[in-house]
Design a protein around this motif. Sequence first.
Motif, PDB file in Angstrom:
ATOM      1  N   VAL A   1       0.838  -1.201   0.000  1.00 23.57           N
ATOM      2  CA  VAL A   1       0.000   0.000   0.000  1.00 23.57           C
ATOM      3  C   VAL A   1       0.874   1.252   0.000  1.00 23.57           C
ATOM      4  CG1 VAL A   1      -1.686   1.339   1.318  1.00 23.57           C
ATOM      5  CG2 VAL A   1      -1.949  -1.138   1.114  1.00 23.57           C
TER       6      VAL A   1
ATOM      7  N   PRO B   1      -0.432   3.562  -3.145  1.00 25.59           N
ATOM      8  CA  PRO B   1      -1.650   3.830  -2.368  1.00 25.59           C
ATOM      9  C   PRO B   1      -2.943   3.661  -3.171  1.00 25.59           C
ATOM     10  CG  PRO B   1       0.011   5.509  -1.951  1.00 25.59           C
ATOM     11  CD  PRO B   1       0.504   4.702  -3.103  1.00 25.59           C
TER      12      PRO B   1
ATOM     13  N   HIS C   1      -6.935   4.616   5.262  1.00 28.66           N
ATOM     14  CA  HIS C   1      -6.916   5.111   3.880  1.00 28.66           C
ATOM     15  C   HIS C   1      -8.344   5.379   3.385  1.00 28.66           C
ATOM     16  CE1 HIS C   1      -2.605   4.222   3.293  1.00 28.66           C
ATOM     17  NE2 HIS C   1      -2.838   3.199   4.110  1.00 28.66           N
TER      18      HIS C   1
ATOM     19  N   LYS D   1      -9.030   6.894   0.068  1.00 26.08           N
ATOM     20  CA  LYS D   1      -8.945   6.047  -1.117  1.00 26.08           C
ATOM     21  C   LYS D   1     -10.045   4.983  -1.145  1.00 26.08           C
ATOM     22  CE  LYS D   1      -4.987   7.932  -2.306  1.00 26.08           C
ATOM     23  NZ  LYS D   1      -4.887   8.853  -3.472  1.00 26.08           N
TER      24      LYS D   1
END
Length: 245
Positions: free
Chosen positions: A41, A45, A78, A81
């Motif tokens: 990651v 990302p 995250h 995302k």
Amino acid sequence: TGVEESSDDERQGILDNMGADAKRMVTHIRMGRTSEFKDQVAADPEIVMRTVDGEGNTLLHMAVREGKKNIVKELLRHQDKLDPLTRNKEGLNALDIAKHYHFVELAEYLLQKAPLLSDAPSPSQRAAAEAHLEAVAAKKATAAKMRQDARQKRLDSKKEVQVAAGTVDGADGGRLGGADGGLVQDVIQHKRSWKQTHAGTLGAPLGLKEAAVDVLLKRLQPAPPGPDPREAPALIARMRELEEG
């Protein structure tokens, strides 16, 4: 809405359809490789957002399904995302899956980090999920019917061959006996005489024929539960062809 369980083959098929990077991510989840997952990651990302399987499951769905809390924690860092509220094609979010698999601690953690996970799906989400589940059920029913039809076709074809050969009359008979039983004994006796006559003089072709006759005899000689009357006439005919050829 319940969770539609996937077989190992189905899950492997989904994995096979992914790219190499996505496969590694999913493998890290299944194996609980948190460090490797974090490293991938960190290097890319965007992969958190890109990796979605054919059933609409995000990496968060997959991590929850496997009960990998440390990876779930990493994914929730995250949220720019990956939207934790995302529902898959069955209309399920990560909390639904945690509850289904009785991951109580994981479910509590998800609610703490994303309280809106407890909201019910919208009417449009529910309708889409119902349509998807109906399509999946129809596909499975069609596949099952095709397998059943193919099996029946094979059985019907085998029965037609047996009827045409006179080995069955449409109903199963008893074990081999009577005239057929006597015929087998005649062939066995003929085989012994033939072998004695040609002892020491069998060439390769005749040796192969003898081996073939022996194989047929083993299938015809009486032995519990006895020879199958449906096979006998065809085997005897083939045995005579070999001996007379």
